[in-house]
Write an enzyme that holds these catalytic residues in place. Sequence first.
Site, short mmCIF file in Angstrom:
data_model
loop_
_atom_site.label_atom_id
_atom_site.label_comp_id
_atom_site.label_asym_id
_atom_site.label_seq_id
_atom_site.Cartn_x
_atom_site.Cartn_y
_atom_site.Cartn_z
N ASN A 10 0.74 1.05 -0.78
CA ASN A 10 -0.57 0.55 -0.40
C ASN A 10 -0.67 0.67 1.12
OD1 ASN A 10 -2.91 -0.81 0.10
ND2 ASN A 10 -2.28 -2.76 -0.79
N HIS A 94 -6.17 -7.25 -5.18
CA HIS A 94 -5.14 -7.47 -4.17
C HIS A 94 -5.39 -8.81 -3.46
CE1 HIS A 94 -2.67 -7.04 -0.59
NE2 HIS A 94 -1.95 -6.22 -1.32
#
Length: 247
Positions: A10, A94
């Site tokens: 990420n 997230h």
Amino acid sequence: MSRKFFVGGNWKMNGDKKSLGELIQTMNGAKVDPNVDVVCGAPAIYLDFARSHLDAKFGVAAQNCYKVPKGAFTGEISPAMIKDCGVNWVILGHSERRHVFGESDELIGQKTAHALESGLGVIACIGEKLDEREGGITEKVVFAQTKVIADNVKDWSKVVLAYEPVWAIGTGKTATPQQAQEVHDKLRGWLKANVSEAVANSVRIIYGGSVTGGTCKELASQKDVDGFLVGGASLKPEFVEIINAKM
Ligand code: 13P
């Protein structure tokens, strides 16, 4: 049941064409375990760039998307647009989306449903905050977050569940292998009780939070840790070591 190891990077809101281009070159040239699914989460504006430069054996993910295909939603991107860039994954829920941008469980559920209906794979993130862990409600929090995701999933083969304790993200405080294993095992138990045994056995549950080349091997050896979602270290050549944690 063997689950294919899954390592997501990420990149968050980091990098530029120069530095990401160098990272991509390093990845393309590296010897990586062929038994691992690797997906890089690029900033929206670099999705096309990442997809066109990364070797085809690596997947690319968007870091977010909206819950409808198109329309007057200034600043948002849709799963249809993500797919149009040749990108097949999206990270949803997230903790930074939840806690910095105030996304609710309900919105994350709607986004999950729409992304899956549009044909994207979803890396669905859950995880407790420090006060929740200290208050002894880790399970309650992650089960509630998982339920909202589960209510919006028809095809679990397109979902990877990422357990990311908020206190471990970007802090250098990795969960111990035992802490990660304990929560992953409980999540699998929840899936078994609330979805099905087949889904519980087949869904990849990956761990995220300060994973490094130094911590990845022991974490990867845990029975229910099926991979990682890596932030900071995914921007460094060290990411290759993490991909190869099981080699
Ligand atoms: P760090 O690896 O930088 O702690 O970030 C984890 C994360 O949020 C991945 O999504």
